[in-house]
Design an enzyme around this catalytic site. Structure first.
Site, PDB file in Angstrom:
ATOM      1  N   ARG A 290      49.149  43.792  42.266  1.00  0.00           N
ATOM      2  CA  ARG A 290      48.580  42.634  41.556  1.00  0.00           C
ATOM      3  C   ARG A 290      49.007  41.385  42.301  1.00  0.00           C
ATOM      4  O   ARG A 290      50.209  41.119  42.452  1.00  0.00           O
ATOM      5  CB  ARG A 290      49.055  42.590  40.101  1.00  0.00           C
TER       6      ARG A 290
ATOM      7  N   HIS B 155      38.972  42.487  39.458  1.00  0.00           N
ATOM      8  CA  HIS B 155      39.870  43.290  38.612  1.00  0.00           C
ATOM      9  C   HIS B 155      39.158  44.625  38.322  1.00  0.00           C
ATOM     10  O   HIS B 155      38.723  44.881  37.192  1.00  0.00           O
ATOM     11  CB  HIS B 155      40.179  42.519  37.330  1.00  0.00           C
TER      12      HIS B 155
ATOM     13  N   GLN C   3      39.964  47.093  35.391  1.00  0.00           N
ATOM     14  CA  GLN C   3      39.547  46.610  34.071  1.00  0.00           C
ATOM     15  C   GLN C   3      38.068  46.873  33.825  1.00  0.00           C
ATOM     16  O   GLN C   3      37.692  47.444  32.804  1.00  0.00           O
ATOM     17  CB  GLN C   3      39.845  45.105  33.963  1.00  0.00           C
TER      18      GLN C   3
ATOM     19  N   ASP D 125      36.611  36.137  28.682  1.00  0.00           N
ATOM     20  CA  ASP D 125      37.938  36.210  29.298  1.00  0.00           C
ATOM     21  C   ASP D 125      38.602  34.854  29.064  1.00  0.00           C
ATOM     22  O   ASP D 125      37.929  33.887  28.680  1.00  0.00           O
ATOM     23  CB  ASP D 125      37.760  36.491  30.812  1.00  0.00           C
TER      24      ASP D 125
ATOM     25  N   CYS E  48      39.016  41.548  28.148  1.00  0.00           N
ATOM     26  CA  CYS E  48      40.039  42.287  28.906  1.00  0.00           C
ATOM     27  C   CYS E  48      41.431  42.112  28.297  1.00  0.00           C
ATOM     28  O   CYS E  48      42.301  42.952  28.519  1.00  0.00           O
ATOM     29  CB  CYS E  48      40.040  41.808  30.353  1.00  0.00           C
TER      30      CYS E  48
ATOM     31  N   ARG F 254      42.533  51.918  29.604  1.00  0.00           N
ATOM     32  CA  ARG F 254      43.110  51.612  30.922  1.00  0.00           C
ATOM     33  C   ARG F 254      43.961  52.793  31.384  1.00  0.00           C
ATOM     34  O   ARG F 254      43.937  53.188  32.550  1.00  0.00           O
ATOM     35  CB  ARG F 254      43.983  50.343  30.853  1.00  0.00           C
TER      36      ARG F 254
HETATM   37  N1  NVA Z   1      41.123  36.256  34.397  1.00  0.00           N
HETATM   38  C1  NVA Z   1      42.405  36.677  33.885  1.00  0.00           C
HETATM   39  C2  NVA Z   1      42.413  38.145  33.630  1.00  0.00           C
HETATM   40  C3  NVA Z   1      43.677  38.666  32.999  1.00  0.00           C
HETATM   41  C4  NVA Z   1      43.648  40.138  32.804  1.00  0.00           C
HETATM   42  C5  NVA Z   1      43.490  36.277  34.865  1.00  0.00           C
HETATM   43  O1  NVA Z   1      43.307  36.465  36.079  1.00  0.00           O
HETATM   44  O2  NVA Z   1      44.524  35.745  34.439  1.00  0.00           O
HETATM   45  N1   CP Z   2      43.783  43.072  30.989  1.00  0.00           N
HETATM   46  C1   CP Z   2      44.893  43.055  31.748  1.00  0.00           C
HETATM   47  O1   CP Z   2      44.865  43.312  32.958  1.00  0.00           O
HETATM   48  O2   CP Z   2      46.020  42.761  31.059  1.00  0.00           O
HETATM   49  P1   CP Z   2      47.472  42.479  31.656  1.00  0.00           P
HETATM   50  O3   CP Z   2      47.404  41.160  32.378  1.00  0.00           O
HETATM   51  O4   CP Z   2      48.367  42.463  30.461  1.00  0.00           O
HETATM   52  O5   CP Z   2      47.826  43.582  32.612  1.00  0.00           O
END
Ligand code: NVA
Ligand code: CP
Length: 313
Positions: free
Chosen positions: A101, A128, A131, A230, A270, A298
């Site tokens: 990540r 992502h 997801q 989101d 998500c 997930r």
């Molecule tokens: N768009 C959000 C998704 C979190 C799962 C982020 O990148 O923070």
């Molecule tokens: N939806 C998702 O990826 O959640 P987290 O940021 O908690 O991993």
């Protein structure tokens, strides 16, 4: 070596395999033990916070019989300037897979090309995929039922994506919709409309996509089978939060907006959600909100992805 850096790394045969494996793993969870990853170690490297992704990967890898090491980027020399390539080469000597990540999408690409073990994108600023593949599976299991064709059940369905249509979740949904033959309508402020990079990727795949961008949230949800949103402020964008909250206010998923979609439409997110911002609490609590099935799935879908990547080496 197979990786999952973007949705389109999976062929339609791969998608069918991953979905049927996920269905099987979900049904049999706790009934049988797996030794697929016995004697193997997967390393998670996260540069951003996470609840679902981290825990579902850690639990999933253990359930497949493997070991896990979780590293924050700043725990390792990568955080002090060791190159991405050297990190990939070294970790490939110890471990059997990486889950990453990070911010810059090119980091996952560089890890994949310099290393010799599978790399799974656990979220970048651009995409992502774990997801949206899970989201598609979650809607499909409702539409196909316990034995129907999961992939086929998505064909021709419409998703409306509201809010920030320029970041990872919107980009990933454009790719996912194109792969499953779905229609997608994105509604958000003009300043946050989809960027060039995702358009290039869509065109590169030569895929047909029924894709519409509008500033009118009611136009987007018309005829939609899924209403999706989101956070307005993604990880790394905190300094822009006030401006984003003003610009995206018209795109809050209210009960009225959700009611303007198909009468049997699902609400999806998500997570994490920010009630009162991108969605109101009443929609999160609606019986057609399937947000916690998405979160649970997930685990099953990622176990299926790891199994598939491991088997198809
Ligand atoms: N768009 C959000 C998704 C979190 C799962 C982020 O990148 O923070
Ligand atoms: N939806 C998702 O990826 O959640 P987290 O940021 O908690 O991993």
């Amino acid at each position: 070596m197979k990786h999952l850096l973007k949705e389109t790394d999976l062929s339609s045969t791969d998608l069918n395999r991953v979905f049927s494996l996920a269905r099987e793993l979900k049904k049999n969870r706790g009934k049988q033990t797996s030794s697929l990853l016995s004697g193997k170690t997967w390393v998670l490297i996260f540069s951003k916070e996470s609840t679902r992704t981290r825990v579902s990967f850690e639990v999933g890898i253990r359930e497949l019989g493997g070991n896990v090491i979780f590293l924050n980027k700043n725990d390792i020399q990568l955080g002090r300037g060791e190159t991405v390539e050297d990190t990939a080469r070294v970790l490939s000597r110890y471990a059997h897979g990486l889950v990453v990540r990070t911010y810059d999408h090119s980091d996952v690409e560089r890890l994949a090309s310099a290393g010799s073990i599978p790399v799974i994108n656990a979220l970048t600023d651009f995409l992502h995929p774990c997801q949206t593949l899970t989201d598609a599976f979650t809607a499909a299991e409702r539409w196909a039922g316990p034995t129907g064709d999961l992939v086929e059940s998505l064909k021709g369905r419409k998703i409306a994506f509201l809010g920030d249509t320029r970041f990872n979740m919107a980009n990933s949904w454009m790719l996912t919709a194109s792969m499953f033959g779905m229609k997608i309508s994105l509604a958000g402020p003009t300043a946050y409309k989809p960027g060039e990079k995702i358009n290039q990727l869509l065109q590169a795949g030569g895929r047909k996509i029924d894709y519409q961008v509008t500033t009118d949230p009611y136009e987007a949800v018309q005829g939609a089978d899924i209403v999706y949103t989101d956070t307005w402020t993604s990880m790394g964008q905190e300094s822009e939060a006030a401006a984003r909250a003003i610009a995206m206010k018209p795109y809050t998923v209210t009960e009225k907006l959700f009611a303007a979609a198909k009468p049997d439409a699902f609400f999806m997110h998500c997570l994490p959600a920010h009630p009162g911002e991108e969605v109101v609490q009443a929609v999160l609590d609606n019986p057609r909100s399937i947000i916690f099935d998405e979160a649970e799935n997930r685990l099953h879908v990622q176990k299926a992805i790891i199994s598939h990547l491991t088997e198809s080496k």
